[in-house]
Write a protein that holds these residues in place. Structure first.
Motif, PDB file in Angstrom:
ATOM      1  N   TYR A  40       4.756   2.819 -11.786  1.00  0.00           N
ATOM      2  CA  TYR A  40       6.209   2.698 -11.870  1.00  0.00           C
ATOM      3  C   TYR A  40       6.854   2.429 -10.517  1.00  0.00           C
ATOM      4  O   TYR A  40       8.020   2.017 -10.444  1.00  0.00           O
ATOM      5  N   GLU A  41       6.089   2.636  -9.417  1.00  0.00           N
ATOM      6  CA  GLU A  41       6.700   2.474  -8.090  1.00  0.00           C
ATOM      7  C   GLU A  41       5.648   2.118  -7.051  1.00  0.00           C
ATOM      8  O   GLU A  41       4.518   2.605  -7.099  1.00  0.00           O
ATOM      9  N   ILE A  42       6.031   1.270  -6.093  1.00  0.00           N
ATOM     10  CA  ILE A  42       5.142   0.895  -5.000  1.00  0.00           C
ATOM     11  C   ILE A  42       5.916   0.922  -3.684  1.00  0.00           C
ATOM     12  O   ILE A  42       7.104   0.571  -3.647  1.00  0.00           O
ATOM     13  N   THR A  43       5.252   1.366  -2.623  1.00  0.00           N
ATOM     14  CA  THR A  43       5.845   1.421  -1.292  1.00  0.00           C
ATOM     15  C   THR A  43       5.271   0.304  -0.426  1.00  0.00           C
ATOM     16  O   THR A  43       4.051   0.142  -0.350  1.00  0.00           O
ATOM     17  N   PHE A  44       6.163  -0.451   0.217  1.00  0.00           N
ATOM     18  CA  PHE A  44       5.755  -1.506   1.144  1.00  0.00           C
ATOM     19  C   PHE A  44       6.282  -1.179   2.540  1.00  0.00           C
ATOM     20  O   PHE A  44       7.432  -0.758   2.697  1.00  0.00           O
ATOM     21  N   GLY A  45       5.448  -1.389   3.548  1.00  0.00           N
ATOM     22  CA  GLY A  45       5.888  -1.247   4.930  1.00  0.00           C
ATOM     23  C   GLY A  45       6.444  -2.568   5.442  1.00  0.00           C
ATOM     24  O   GLY A  45       5.737  -3.570   5.483  1.00  0.00           O
ATOM     25  N   VAL A  46       7.718  -2.574   5.793  1.00  0.00           N
ATOM     26  CA  VAL A  46       8.341  -3.734   6.450  1.00  0.00           C
ATOM     27  C   VAL A  46       8.376  -3.495   7.947  1.00  0.00           C
ATOM     28  O   VAL A  46       8.048  -4.358   8.744  1.00  0.00           O
TER      29      VAL A  46
ATOM     30  N   PRO B  67       2.083   7.996 -15.493  1.00  0.00           N
ATOM     31  CA  PRO B  67       2.811   7.144 -14.546  1.00  0.00           C
ATOM     32  C   PRO B  67       2.338   7.437 -13.120  1.00  0.00           C
ATOM     33  O   PRO B  67       2.059   8.603 -12.783  1.00  0.00           O
ATOM     34  N   PHE B  68       2.241   6.399 -12.288  1.00  0.00           N
ATOM     35  CA  PHE B  68       1.790   6.636 -10.916  1.00  0.00           C
ATOM     36  C   PHE B  68       2.539   5.740  -9.929  1.00  0.00           C
ATOM     37  O   PHE B  68       3.072   4.686 -10.283  1.00  0.00           O
ATOM     38  N   ALA B  69       2.563   6.207  -8.688  1.00  0.00           N
ATOM     39  CA  ALA B  69       3.116   5.454  -7.562  1.00  0.00           C
ATOM     40  C   ALA B  69       1.984   5.186  -6.583  1.00  0.00           C
ATOM     41  O   ALA B  69       1.002   5.938  -6.520  1.00  0.00           O
ATOM     42  N   CYS B  70       2.124   4.116  -5.815  1.00  0.00           N
ATOM     43  CA  CYS B  70       1.075   3.778  -4.854  1.00  0.00           C
ATOM     44  C   CYS B  70       1.671   3.063  -3.656  1.00  0.00           C
ATOM     45  O   CYS B  70       2.871   2.802  -3.594  1.00  0.00           O
ATOM     46  N   ARG B  71       0.817   2.716  -2.703  1.00  0.00           N
ATOM     47  CA  ARG B  71       1.205   1.980  -1.504  1.00  0.00           C
ATOM     48  C   ARG B  71       0.508   0.628  -1.489  1.00  0.00           C
ATOM     49  O   ARG B  71      -0.588   0.483  -2.050  1.00  0.00           O
ATOM     50  N   GLY B  72       1.123  -0.355  -0.821  1.00  0.00           N
ATOM     51  CA  GLY B  72       0.502  -1.675  -0.766  1.00  0.00           C
ATOM     52  C   GLY B  72       1.006  -2.481   0.406  1.00  0.00           C
ATOM     53  O   GLY B  72       1.853  -2.027   1.174  1.00  0.00           O
ATOM     54  N   ARG B  73       0.470  -3.685   0.540  1.00  0.00           N
ATOM     55  CA  ARG B  73       0.919  -4.635   1.572  1.00  0.00           C
ATOM     56  C   ARG B  73       1.436  -5.888   0.881  1.00  0.00           C
ATOM     57  O   ARG B  73       0.840  -6.370  -0.086  1.00  0.00           O
TER      58      ARG B  73
ATOM     59  N   ARG C 201     -10.918   5.812   1.802  1.00  0.00           N
ATOM     60  CA  ARG C 201     -10.742   6.138   3.211  1.00  0.00           C
ATOM     61  C   ARG C 201     -10.748   4.845   4.015  1.00  0.00           C
ATOM     62  O   ARG C 201     -11.534   3.948   3.763  1.00  0.00           O
ATOM     63  N   GLY C 202      -9.857   4.799   5.003  1.00  0.00           N
ATOM     64  CA  GLY C 202      -9.867   3.679   5.925  1.00  0.00           C
ATOM     65  C   GLY C 202      -8.914   2.568   5.543  1.00  0.00           C
ATOM     66  O   GLY C 202      -8.467   2.452   4.404  1.00  0.00           O
ATOM     67  N   CYS C 203      -8.598   1.733   6.536  1.00  0.00           N
ATOM     68  CA  CYS C 203      -7.745   0.567   6.370  1.00  0.00           C
ATOM     69  C   CYS C 203      -8.296  -0.544   7.249  1.00  0.00           C
ATOM     70  O   CYS C 203      -8.676  -0.291   8.397  1.00  0.00           O
ATOM     71  N   PRO C 204      -8.369  -1.778   6.760  1.00  0.00           N
ATOM     72  CA  PRO C 204      -8.968  -2.861   7.543  1.00  0.00           C
ATOM     73  C   PRO C 204      -8.018  -3.472   8.570  1.00  0.00           C
ATOM     74  O   PRO C 204      -8.443  -4.294   9.381  1.00  0.00           O
ATOM     75  N   TYR C 205      -6.743  -3.096   8.539  1.00  0.00           N
ATOM     76  CA  TYR C 205      -5.764  -3.725   9.412  1.00  0.00           C
ATOM     77  C   TYR C 205      -5.676  -3.010  10.758  1.00  0.00           C
ATOM     78  O   TYR C 205      -6.173  -1.890  10.916  1.00  0.00           O
ATOM     79  N   SER C 206      -5.045  -3.666  11.715  1.00  0.00           N
ATOM     80  CA  SER C 206      -4.999  -3.164  13.099  1.00  0.00           C
ATOM     81  C   SER C 206      -3.563  -3.097  13.609  1.00  0.00           C
ATOM     82  O   SER C 206      -3.233  -3.680  14.642  1.00  0.00           O
ATOM     83  N   CYS C 207      -2.711  -2.408  12.896  1.00  0.00           N
ATOM     84  CA  CYS C 207      -1.328  -2.226  13.339  1.00  0.00           C
ATOM     85  C   CYS C 207      -1.339  -1.426  14.641  1.00  0.00           C
ATOM     86  O   CYS C 207      -2.059  -0.437  14.767  1.00  0.00           O
TER      87      CYS C 207
ATOM     88  N   ILE D  77       1.386  10.869 -10.919  1.00  0.00           N
ATOM     89  CA  ILE D  77       0.412  10.855  -9.829  1.00  0.00           C
ATOM     90  C   ILE D  77       0.911   9.946  -8.707  1.00  0.00           C
ATOM     91  O   ILE D  77       1.405   8.840  -8.955  1.00  0.00           O
ATOM     92  N   ALA D  78       0.794  10.437  -7.474  1.00  0.00           N
ATOM     93  CA  ALA D  78       1.101   9.627  -6.288  1.00  0.00           C
ATOM     94  C   ALA D  78      -0.211   9.368  -5.558  1.00  0.00           C
ATOM     95  O   ALA D  78      -0.841  10.292  -5.043  1.00  0.00           O
ATOM     96  N   PHE D  79      -0.652   8.109  -5.546  1.00  0.00           N
ATOM     97  CA  PHE D  79      -1.860   7.737  -4.811  1.00  0.00           C
ATOM     98  C   PHE D  79      -1.472   7.407  -3.372  1.00  0.00           C
ATOM     99  O   PHE D  79      -0.658   6.515  -3.124  1.00  0.00           O
ATOM    100  N   LEU D  80      -2.057   8.132  -2.424  1.00  0.00           N
ATOM    101  CA  LEU D  80      -1.715   7.958  -1.017  1.00  0.00           C
ATOM    102  C   LEU D  80      -2.707   7.070  -0.268  1.00  0.00           C
ATOM    103  O   LEU D  80      -2.719   7.061   0.959  1.00  0.00           O
ATOM    104  N   ASP D  81      -3.510   6.313  -0.991  1.00  0.00           N
ATOM    105  CA  ASP D  81      -4.395   5.348  -0.340  1.00  0.00           C
ATOM    106  C   ASP D  81      -3.556   4.330   0.429  1.00  0.00           C
ATOM    107  O   ASP D  81      -2.470   3.939  -0.010  1.00  0.00           O
ATOM    108  N   ASP D  82      -4.075   3.875   1.574  1.00  0.00           N
ATOM    109  CA  ASP D  82      -3.318   2.914   2.382  1.00  0.00           C
ATOM    110  C   ASP D  82      -2.928   1.687   1.559  1.00  0.00           C
ATOM    111  O   ASP D  82      -1.788   1.233   1.626  1.00  0.00           O
ATOM    112  N   ILE D  83      -3.886   1.151   0.812  1.00  0.00           N
ATOM    113  CA  ILE D  83      -3.620   0.000  -0.053  1.00  0.00           C
ATOM    114  C   ILE D  83      -4.475   0.182  -1.305  1.00  0.00           C
ATOM    115  O   ILE D  83      -5.676  -0.104  -1.305  1.00  0.00           O
ATOM    116  N   LEU D  84      -3.875   0.647  -2.373  1.00  0.00           N
ATOM    117  CA  LEU D  84      -4.640   0.961  -3.580  1.00  0.00           C
ATOM    118  C   LEU D  84      -5.333  -0.271  -4.149  1.00  0.00           C
ATOM    119  O   LEU D  84      -6.450  -0.187  -4.659  1.00  0.00           O
ATOM    120  N   PHE D  85      -4.680  -1.423  -4.049  1.00  0.00           N
ATOM    121  CA  PHE D  85      -5.252  -2.637  -4.641  1.00  0.00           C
ATOM    122  C   PHE D  85      -5.883  -3.541  -3.584  1.00  0.00           C
ATOM    123  O   PHE D  85      -5.942  -4.760  -3.748  1.00  0.00           O
TER     124      PHE D  85
END
Length: 300
Positions: free
Chosen positions: A197-203, A173-179, A95-101, A145-153
């Motif tokens: 197998y897959e990662i999502t990055f926010g540009v 196999p799993f997908a995740c989100r990252g920065r 839970r939570g994200c340290p960033y301030s977008c 599995i799709a991990f919906l954590d803001d930044i898994l790593f």
């Protein structure tokens, strides 16, 4: 919404009580107090009306995430969801994200708590594996599995231990989100080894001013390009998130986003229309500049 705009919500004449912040423990205590017909004046995280006066209790402290039980998987018909029908398991381990977008209400939620160092919390690696195991027992037909954590790593030591346990005990196999600024060869290698197998990055925007000054993303073009190249080098496919309709956007800034995306070797693109959510810094900017519509939304 009760957390990011509590005064607005409690002012509604039909609402007698709200919870501000995480409320698992607060609501449990509230139910007990109501059953015992005792007062709520000292229940942390609860605002309530007493004789026409609003009593505003401070938010509850944030416990370690392992103290929370696993979600009750029988409360919802997960079998009817799009993800399950496509054999996806959707989980969060943190839970939570340290960033301030500035388009996100996360900084407002974070400001509720006196101890911000505890705001971002992960289940322990061992507890996370136990949670996934219980989920898969309940839903054995899951293939991915799709991990919906803001930044898994986000936390390197945590992720290193988790990835090792996941490979040994789960290995789906799993997908995740990252920065992109947290993604490097070592992280990519650990992800791939654990069967990512897959990662999502926010540009979000290819325009440097909009991305870093307006949105407070704090990332360079070089970091973005390098992250996508690193993922490809390790055999991990990528998704890119962009936003359109942002304040101060022009034709040239839109084409800057297109130009940056053209340099990224991604598989999927998600292009969202900016919405000024209350509780975000950009909502305040839009409100200040009278960029918000004034008409009421129609009844559902």
């Amino acid at each position: 919404h009760p957390t990011i705009a509590p005064e607005e919500v409690i002012a509604c004449p039909d609402i007698d009580l709200i919870a501000v912040g995480e409320a698992e423990h607060s609501l449990l205590e509230t139910v007990g107090r109501l059953e015992a017909a005792s007062g709520l004046n000292d229940v942390k995280g609860i605002w309530h009306k007493k004789n026409g006066v609003v009593v505003r209790n401070e938010p509850a402290e944030l416990p370690d995430y392992d103290q929370y039980p696993f979600p009750d998987l029988d409360l919802f018909k997960v079998e009817n969801t799009f993800y399950y029908r496509n054999r996806f398991g959707v989980l969060k381990l943190s839970r939570g994200c340290p960033y301030s977008c500035t388009y996100c209400c996360n900084p407002t939620v974070q400001s509720c708590y006196s101890s911000r160092s505890k705001y971002v919390r992960f289940r322990s690696p061992q507890n996370s594996i136990k949670f996934i195991t219980e989920y898969l027992k309940r839903y054995p037909n899951i293939d991915v599995i799709a991990f919906l954590d803001d930044i898994l790593f986000l936390k390197k030591d945590w992720f290193s231990e988790f990835a090792s346990l996941y490979k040994k005990e789960i290995n789906l196999p799993f997908a995740c989100r990252g920065r992109v600024n947290l993604f490097d060869d070592d992280t990519a290698s650990r992800l791939k080894d654990a069967n990512c197998y897959e990662i999502t990055f926010g540009v979000e925007s290819g325009d440097r001013y909009i991305r870093n000054e307006l949105l407070n993303r704090e990332m360079t073009d070089e970091q973005i390009i390098r992250a996508f190249q690193t993922a490809k080098r390790h055999g991990i496919t990528t998704r890119v998130n962009n936003m359109i309709g942002l304040p101060y956007e022009t034709v040239s800034t839109v084409f800057a986003t297109i130009a940056l995306n053209a340099q990224l070797d991604y598989k999927y693109s998600l292009n969202s229309i900016f919405t000024p959510f209350k509780g975000s810094e950009l909502f305040d900017l839009c409100e200040k500049n009278k960029w918000l519509g004034t008409e009421d939304l129609p009844d559902a």
